[in-house]
Design an enzyme around this catalytic site. Structure first.
Site, PDB file in Angstrom:
ATOM      1  N   GLN A  22       0.803  -1.221   0.000  1.00  0.00           N
ATOM      2  CA  GLN A  22       0.000   0.000   0.000  1.00  0.00           C
ATOM      3  C   GLN A  22       0.837   1.273   0.000  1.00  0.00           C
ATOM      4  O   GLN A  22       0.323   2.340  -0.325  1.00  0.00           O
ATOM      5  CB  GLN A  22      -0.960  -0.001   1.195  1.00  0.00           C
ATOM      6  CG  GLN A  22      -2.044  -1.061   1.072  1.00  0.00           C
ATOM      7  CD  GLN A  22      -2.979  -1.074   2.269  1.00  0.00           C
ATOM      8  OE1 GLN A  22      -2.683  -1.692   3.287  1.00  0.00           O
ATOM      9  NE2 GLN A  22      -4.115  -0.408   2.159  1.00  0.00           N
ATOM     10  N   HIS A 122       0.975  -9.030   4.289  1.00  0.00           N
ATOM     11  CA  HIS A 122      -0.193  -8.152   4.164  1.00  0.00           C
ATOM     12  C   HIS A 122      -0.570  -8.107   2.685  1.00  0.00           C
ATOM     13  O   HIS A 122      -0.591  -7.053   2.058  1.00  0.00           O
ATOM     14  CB  HIS A 122       0.119  -6.776   4.745  1.00  0.00           C
ATOM     15  CG  HIS A 122      -1.086  -5.949   5.099  1.00  0.00           C
ATOM     16  ND1 HIS A 122      -1.261  -5.355   6.337  1.00  0.00           N
ATOM     17  CD2 HIS A 122      -2.171  -5.592   4.370  1.00  0.00           C
ATOM     18  CE1 HIS A 122      -2.400  -4.670   6.343  1.00  0.00           C
ATOM     19  NE2 HIS A 122      -2.972  -4.788   5.161  1.00  0.00           N
ATOM     20  N   ASN A 166      -1.871 -10.672   8.121  1.00  0.00           N
ATOM     21  CA  ASN A 166      -2.893  -9.664   8.385  1.00  0.00           C
ATOM     22  C   ASN A 166      -4.252 -10.144   7.877  1.00  0.00           C
ATOM     23  O   ASN A 166      -4.417 -10.415   6.687  1.00  0.00           O
ATOM     24  CB  ASN A 166      -2.546  -8.348   7.685  1.00  0.00           C
ATOM     25  CG  ASN A 166      -3.597  -7.273   7.940  1.00  0.00           C
ATOM     26  OD1 ASN A 166      -3.758  -6.821   9.078  1.00  0.00           O
ATOM     27  ND2 ASN A 166      -4.332  -6.877   6.908  1.00  0.00           N
ATOM     28  N   GLU A 167      -5.215 -10.255   8.784  1.00  0.00           N
ATOM     29  CA  GLU A 167      -6.618 -10.469   8.443  1.00  0.00           C
ATOM     30  C   GLU A 167      -6.898 -11.698   7.578  1.00  0.00           C
ATOM     31  O   GLU A 167      -7.203 -11.583   6.377  1.00  0.00           O
ATOM     32  CB  GLU A 167      -7.188  -9.225   7.750  1.00  0.00           C
ATOM     33  CG  GLU A 167      -7.105  -7.977   8.605  1.00  0.00           C
ATOM     34  CD  GLU A 167      -7.746  -6.753   7.961  1.00  0.00           C
ATOM     35  OE1 GLU A 167      -7.973  -6.768   6.743  1.00  0.00           O
ATOM     36  OE2 GLU A 167      -8.043  -5.796   8.681  1.00  0.00           O
ATOM     37  N   TYR A 294     -13.253  -1.541  12.247  1.00  0.00           N
ATOM     38  CA  TYR A 294     -13.656  -0.333  11.534  1.00  0.00           C
ATOM     39  C   TYR A 294     -15.137  -0.008  11.636  1.00  0.00           C
ATOM     40  O   TYR A 294     -15.526   1.141  11.720  1.00  0.00           O
ATOM     41  CB  TYR A 294     -13.304  -0.460  10.043  1.00  0.00           C
ATOM     42  CG  TYR A 294     -11.823  -0.446   9.774  1.00  0.00           C
ATOM     43  CD1 TYR A 294     -11.146   0.762   9.622  1.00  0.00           C
ATOM     44  CD2 TYR A 294     -11.092  -1.629   9.685  1.00  0.00           C
ATOM     45  CE1 TYR A 294      -9.779   0.793   9.387  1.00  0.00           C
ATOM     46  CE2 TYR A 294      -9.726  -1.599   9.447  1.00  0.00           C
ATOM     47  CZ  TYR A 294      -9.075  -0.392   9.297  1.00  0.00           C
ATOM     48  OH  TYR A 294      -7.726  -0.363   9.075  1.00  0.00           O
ATOM     49  N   GLU A 351      -5.535  -2.147  14.173  1.00  0.00           N
ATOM     50  CA  GLU A 351      -5.965  -1.164  13.174  1.00  0.00           C
ATOM     51  C   GLU A 351      -7.301  -0.587  13.600  1.00  0.00           C
ATOM     52  O   GLU A 351      -8.194  -1.321  14.015  1.00  0.00           O
ATOM     53  CB  GLU A 351      -6.172  -1.796  11.779  1.00  0.00           C
ATOM     54  CG  GLU A 351      -4.917  -2.070  11.011  1.00  0.00           C
ATOM     55  CD  GLU A 351      -5.183  -2.719   9.656  1.00  0.00           C
ATOM     56  OE1 GLU A 351      -6.276  -2.513   9.074  1.00  0.00           O
ATOM     57  OE2 GLU A 351      -4.297  -3.447   9.181  1.00  0.00           O
ATOM     58  N   TRP A 397      -4.880   3.158  11.823  1.00  0.00           N
ATOM     59  CA  TRP A 397      -4.767   2.949  10.388  1.00  0.00           C
ATOM     60  C   TRP A 397      -5.228   4.235   9.725  1.00  0.00           C
ATOM     61  O   TRP A 397      -6.398   4.564   9.813  1.00  0.00           O
ATOM     62  CB  TRP A 397      -5.618   1.774   9.900  1.00  0.00           C
ATOM     63  CG  TRP A 397      -5.375   1.569   8.435  1.00  0.00           C
ATOM     64  CD1 TRP A 397      -6.036   2.155   7.399  1.00  0.00           C
ATOM     65  CD2 TRP A 397      -4.335   0.765   7.856  1.00  0.00           C
ATOM     66  NE1 TRP A 397      -5.464   1.775   6.207  1.00  0.00           N
ATOM     67  CE2 TRP A 397      -4.420   0.927   6.463  1.00  0.00           C
ATOM     68  CE3 TRP A 397      -3.328  -0.059   8.381  1.00  0.00           C
ATOM     69  CZ2 TRP A 397      -3.546   0.291   5.579  1.00  0.00           C
ATOM     70  CZ3 TRP A 397      -2.470  -0.684   7.505  1.00  0.00           C
ATOM     71  CH2 TRP A 397      -2.593  -0.517   6.109  1.00  0.00           C
ATOM     72  N   GLU A 404      -5.591   2.036  -1.385  1.00  0.00           N
ATOM     73  CA  GLU A 404      -6.676   1.377  -0.657  1.00  0.00           C
ATOM     74  C   GLU A 404      -7.240   0.219  -1.506  1.00  0.00           C
ATOM     75  O   GLU A 404      -8.422   0.146  -1.807  1.00  0.00           O
ATOM     76  CB  GLU A 404      -7.730   2.409  -0.245  1.00  0.00           C
ATOM     77  CG  GLU A 404      -8.918   1.885   0.562  1.00  0.00           C
ATOM     78  CD  GLU A 404      -8.577   0.954   1.716  1.00  0.00           C
ATOM     79  OE1 GLU A 404      -7.569   1.176   2.409  1.00  0.00           O
ATOM     80  OE2 GLU A 404      -9.315  -0.024   1.912  1.00  0.00           O
ATOM     81  N   TRP A 405      -6.346  -0.666  -1.918  1.00  0.00           N
ATOM     82  CA  TRP A 405      -6.718  -1.906  -2.591  1.00  0.00           C
ATOM     83  C   TRP A 405      -7.693  -1.680  -3.745  1.00  0.00           C
ATOM     84  O   TRP A 405      -7.431  -0.826  -4.576  1.00  0.00           O
ATOM     85  CB  TRP A 405      -7.248  -2.919  -1.556  1.00  0.00           C
ATOM     86  CG  TRP A 405      -6.257  -3.136  -0.455  1.00  0.00           C
ATOM     87  CD1 TRP A 405      -6.383  -2.765   0.861  1.00  0.00           C
ATOM     88  CD2 TRP A 405      -4.952  -3.742  -0.543  1.00  0.00           C
ATOM     89  NE1 TRP A 405      -5.248  -3.102   1.578  1.00  0.00           N
ATOM     90  CE2 TRP A 405      -4.360  -3.698   0.736  1.00  0.00           C
ATOM     91  CE3 TRP A 405      -4.206  -4.312  -1.586  1.00  0.00           C
ATOM     92  CZ2 TRP A 405      -3.085  -4.210   1.005  1.00  0.00           C
ATOM     93  CZ3 TRP A 405      -2.933  -4.819  -1.318  1.00  0.00           C
ATOM     94  CH2 TRP A 405      -2.399  -4.776  -0.050  1.00  0.00           C
TER      95      TRP A 405
END
Ligand code: PNW
Length: 441
Positions: A22, A122, A166-167, A294, A351, A397, A404-405
């Site tokens: 990113q 990530h 990550n995630e 989030y 995050e 974050w 942003e992907w």
């Protein structure tokens, strides 16, 4: 106004988070192609087909970026190592220039008094491994363990904390069932395999890092508060299914060595062979657990065994992502994780933050909604702490606006504004608010 550092225990850690693809600029320094490069090149996958080729040019501007983190008074920096940069083919040959970059970066953190919080993966899977089936292929657990060994050998002696992946939900469900992230599949069998293999890879990487003497090893999962869209029994059931796939699957695997029954009803015929034998690895002991939080999801009723992918509009204000602002969810997950899964284990909010469409006006970015977002989520976290939940740190974050992907460069999550033409960094009002809250270390 944000709460002051002095409102927290003296050993509480504040940090910012980023990830390699990113921010770095994947075209520099001999990195191999990643499945995000190929995914972004296919029209329709990413807004304006943008990719991470240049991103924030952190690869060349990392000293300035570390200075910004230190000058705000943060204690830690959560960063990630790019698998495709370090091992361009995913296996075998190591790109010395890539490894040297992370070596300098970690030393740069230590010179500035920042604790390096490492994430091994990530999301920028080397394209060569994606071609071999990526997360659908059980061998990825062993390829990933080899990557973990390369990083542990070179950086392990200076890393403060480390998490393999990550995630897991984003790596598997979002990418193989919803198709929103690379590799962009919509396939139940691929999803069941990816969800299991990502946990297997996690467990092996923990073993590798621990065998290398690394301490403070954990996992990072994302959570989304599952709320029924209305009070019909159908919506309640759909929200419970959403909760099982999104919020329970991975922690149940890691901490209870099983998967939720609701998920297995649909997954059983699609699971890889002998999956039940893998829980000794998946459940490898951890030293901490991190949650990325989030938003919530208002789940509309839906038939069948799947979590309802159909959401409904909620009443609260939304961020530029369209994500409803729901600070109670952070309190909910912190208390629930401690109660049902992690017990006395230190918890970190790894995050939390929001996107907006910030613009510079007269040299300033007045992102006051972001300051309010942080204030309200910190308050929710403090409420959990007051109830005895062992929360030991919090990471924003993100340090700066970045790739942003699937949403490209439009949605801005940073405390620092980045002009993607000039690559100039401009601290926003939220950065100054954090600086004011943290004081000098
Ligand atoms: C996290 N969803 O990802 C990631 O760790 C970051 O890389 C990312 O920039 C940040 O959140 C903001 O999006 C997520 O669709 C991406 O539910 C998408 C989802 C959740 C988390």
């Amino acid at each position: 106004m944000l709460p002051k550092r002095t409102d927290f225990p003296s050993d509480f850690q504040f940090g910012v988070a980023t990830s390699a693809y990113q921010i770095e600029g994947h075209s520099y320094g001999g990195a191999g192609p990643s499945h995000w490069d190929t995914f972004a090149a296919t029209p329709g996958n990413v807004v304006r087909a943008e990719n991470g080729a240049i991103a924030c040019d952190h690869y060349h501007r990392w000293e300035e970026d570390l200075d910004l983190i230190a000058a705000a008074g943060f204690d830690c920096y959560r960063f990630s190592t790019s698998w495709a940069r370090v091992m361009p083919e995913g296996r075998g040959a190591v790109n010395a220039e890539g490894l040297d970059f992370y070596d300098r970066l970690v030393d740069g953190m230590l010179e500035r008094g920042l604790k390096p919080a490492l994430t091994l993966y990530h999301w920028e899977l080397p394209a060569a491994l994606a071609d071999k089936g990526g997360w659908r292929n059980r061998d990825i657990a062993f390829w990933f363990a080899d990557f973990a060994k390369v990083i542990a050998d070179r950086l392990g002696d200076r890393i403060w904390s480390a998490a393999p992946i990550n995630e897991p939900w984003c790596v598997s469900w979002l990418s193989h069932f919803e198709g929103h992230h690379a590799p962009g599949l919509r396939d139940i069998r691929a999803t069941a395999h990816a969800m299991h293999h990502v946990l297997l890879a996690h467990g092996y990487a923990i073993r590798v890092m621990r065998n290398h003497g690394m301490k403070n090893l954990g996992a990072v999962c994302n959570f989304e508060a599952s709320l029924p869209a209305d009070d019909s029994p159908e919506a309640q059931a759909a929200a419970a299914r959403h909760d099982a796939y999104y919020n329970r699957f991975f922690v149940e695997g890691m901490f209870k060595r099983r998967y939720p029954e609701e998920v297995m009803t649909a997954f059983a015929p699609h699971m890889p062979a002998n999956w039940e034998d893998d829980f000794a690895v998946i459940g490898e002991r951890l030293d901490w657990f991190g949650l990325n939080y989030y938003t919530c999801k208002r789940v509309a009723s839906a038939d069948g065994p799947w979590p309802a992918l159909r959401g409904a509009d909620g009443p609260r204000p939304k961020t530029a992502m369209g994500w409803e602002i729901y600070p109670e969810g952070l309190h909910h997950f912190l208390t629930r994780l401690a109660r049902d899964y992690t017990g006395e284990l230190p918890l970190y909010v790894t995050e939390n933050g929001m996107a907006s469409f910030d613009a510079i006006e007269g040299g300033h970015v007045e992102d006051h909604q972001r300051i309010a977002y942080y204030r309200d989520h910190l308050a929710a976290m403090q409420r959990a702490m007051a109830e005895g939940v062992p929360v030991k740190g919090y990471f924003c974050w993100s340090l700066m606006d970045n790739y942003e992907w699937a949403l490209g460069y439009e949605k801005r999550f940073g405390l620092v504004h980045v002009d993607f033409e000039t690559l100039q960094r401009t601290p926003k009002a939220s950065y100054l608010a954090w600086q004011d809250a943290l004081g000098s270390r």
